[in-house]
Design an enzyme around this catalytic site. Structure first.
Site, PDB file in Angstrom:
ATOM      1  N   VAL A 144     -13.598  -3.789   2.227  1.00 46.60           N
ATOM      2  CA  VAL A 144     -12.932  -2.492   2.116  1.00 46.60           C
ATOM      3  C   VAL A 144     -12.074  -2.314   3.361  1.00 46.60           C
ATOM      4  O   VAL A 144     -12.520  -2.579   4.479  1.00 46.60           O
ATOM      5  CB  VAL A 144     -13.962  -1.344   2.018  1.00 46.60           C
ATOM      6  CG1 VAL A 144     -13.259   0.003   1.983  1.00 46.60           C
ATOM      7  CG2 VAL A 144     -14.843  -1.512   0.774  1.00 46.60           C
ATOM      8  N   THR A 148       0.870  -1.185   0.000  1.00 43.86           N
ATOM      9  CA  THR A 148       0.000   0.000   0.000  1.00 43.86           C
ATOM     10  C   THR A 148       0.899   1.225   0.000  1.00 43.86           C
ATOM     11  O   THR A 148       1.984   1.189   0.576  1.00 43.86           O
ATOM     12  CB  THR A 148      -0.866  -0.026   1.280  1.00 43.86           C
ATOM     13  OG1 THR A 148      -1.804  -1.068   1.147  1.00 43.86           O
ATOM     14  CG2 THR A 148      -1.573   1.287   1.529  1.00 43.86           C
TER      15      THR A 148
HETATM   16  N1  ASP Z   1      -4.262  -1.156   4.788  1.00 45.32           N
HETATM   17  C1  ASP Z   1      -4.522  -1.886   3.595  1.00 45.32           C
HETATM   18  C2  ASP Z   1      -5.872  -2.555   3.708  1.00 45.32           C
HETATM   19  O1  ASP Z   1      -6.174  -3.095   4.754  1.00 45.32           O
HETATM   20  C3  ASP Z   1      -3.518  -2.932   3.258  1.00 45.32           C
HETATM   21  C4  ASP Z   1      -2.065  -2.604   3.508  1.00 45.32           C
HETATM   22  O2  ASP Z   1      -1.732  -1.527   3.959  1.00 45.32           O
HETATM   23  O3  ASP Z   1      -1.216  -3.471   3.205  1.00 45.32           O
HETATM   24  O4  ASP Z   1      -6.576  -2.586   2.733  1.00 45.32           O
END
Ligand code: ASP
Length: 357
Positions: free
Chosen positions: A250, A221
């Protein structure tokens, strides 16, 4: 007389220190947090991630150096990350259990508390620009799914075939995860081609959160926070979410207050990690609230929420943050986070693993 002279010189010194300590602009970038250990990355992968972080931080910094807004810097930097197959955002995003890329993004302007976000976007090349358009060109804060892509078209934002986001490594990661969960492997998206640099994508399967085994995920991300020379802060986040997500899941990235928050009264924050925990702790807003209401320093506030609150809940991940005075911070409870920071008069700092400053 002498006393006055001493007082004056102390005051001048203090002003000098303050001027030095307060950069005109500042920017922090993350490319995801997770189980990232030296042994997991080949020298080529390590180099590719550092180069990407450097390029992105410098792109944002160039906007700020020219007097551009924090919002412009955040958007420009995240657009680059969304195009880079190394990261789980835009091209290179992870797949849902149905074999689709459903993208989430959000942005917030600390100068006026305006915010925009999108969830489950499938054809808009740059979800961060769509989030910004929601903020600036619609009366809403959050749009989802088909409607969000439809709004993007009305704003002339570039549309792509869903196969544009495809990378071979992310597909292999999906297949592994589905097999592990005993779920069927869907057909590849029509027109899917292996993405450029796919072989460099960090392919460690993670295990970032043993308690949430069915959400076992990739990382990557992306997020950027900035403080501009006008004194305003902004934050943005963009992601494909978690590998093999189902049922329209989500995460925190498009949730204002969870994955993203910005206020000139406190700070700007972008998060990465297992989104479910970040939503429950409203991590980004909580950090800003500690700064605003409890007077904690930016670093202390970030550490409180990540090292204490998130860790106590057995959540995992990290944040980057910037304050209106130009302070920059990051905090994560995983073994690594792709990250970079740069400010007026301060050199670029890039890191991946925990043992780097
Ligand atoms: N925070 C993101 C989600 O939960 C994933 C991530 O940061 O790796 O969609």
């Amino acid at each position: 007389m002498r006393r006055i002279a001493v007082l004056v010189s102390v005051a001048v010194m203090a002003m000098g220190t303050a001027a030095q300590a307060q950069p005109k602009w500042a920017l922090v970038v993350h490319g995801g947090a997770g189980v990232i250990e030296k042994k997991d990355l080949s020298p080529e992968q390590d180099k590719a991630y550092r180069e990407a972080m450097t390029r992105v931080a410098n792109t944002g910094a160039d906007v700020l150096k020219k007097g551009g807004t924090a919002l412009d810097a955040v958007e420009a930097a995240i657009r680059l990350l969304e195009d880079d197959p190394l990261f789980n955002a835009g091209r290179g995003a992870v797949f849902t259990a149905e074999g689709r890329n459903e993208l989430d993004s959000s942005v917030m302007d600390g100068s006026n508390l305006m915010a925009g976000s999108v969830a489950g976007v499938t054809t808009t090349r740059h979800p961060i620009s769509l989030a910004r358009a929601v903020m600036e060109k619609s009366p809403h804060v959050m749009l989802m799914g088909k409607g969000a892509d439809e709004f993007a078209r009305t704003q002339n934002l570039e549309q792509v075939d869903p196969a544009f986001f495809y990378t071979e490594r992310r597909w292999q990661g999906l297949e592994r995860e589905l097999k592990r969960q005993g779920l069927p492997i869907p057909a590849k998206p029509v027109g899917a081609k292996p993405g450029a640099m796919a072989e460099l994508v960090h392919d460690e399967d993670g295990g970032r959160n043993a308690d949430l085994i069915d959400l076992k995920k990739k990382f990557g991300t992306v997020g950027v926070v900035a403080r501009d020379s006008h004194g305003n802060v902004a934050a943005g986040t963009s992601t494909g979410g978690t590998t093999a997500k189902r049922w329209g899941r989500v995460g925190d990235a498009p949730i204002i207050g969870a994955g993203t928050y910005a206020s000139n009264k406190s700070c700007a924050v972008s998060a990465t990690g297992t989104g479910e925990y970040f939503i429950r702790l409203t991590v980004a807003r909580e950090i800003c609230a500690l700064v605003e209401h409890k007077g904690l320093s930016l670093q202390a506030a970030a550490d409180q929420v990540i090292q204490k609150d998130l860790t106590a809940l057995k959540g995992d991940g990290g944040v980057i943050a910037v304050a209106p005075n130009g302070d920059m911070a990051w905090s994560y409870n995983t073994s690594g986070m792709y990250r970079a920071k740069i400010a007026d008069g301060q050199p670029l700092k890039v890191g991946i693993y925990k043992d780097e400053p």
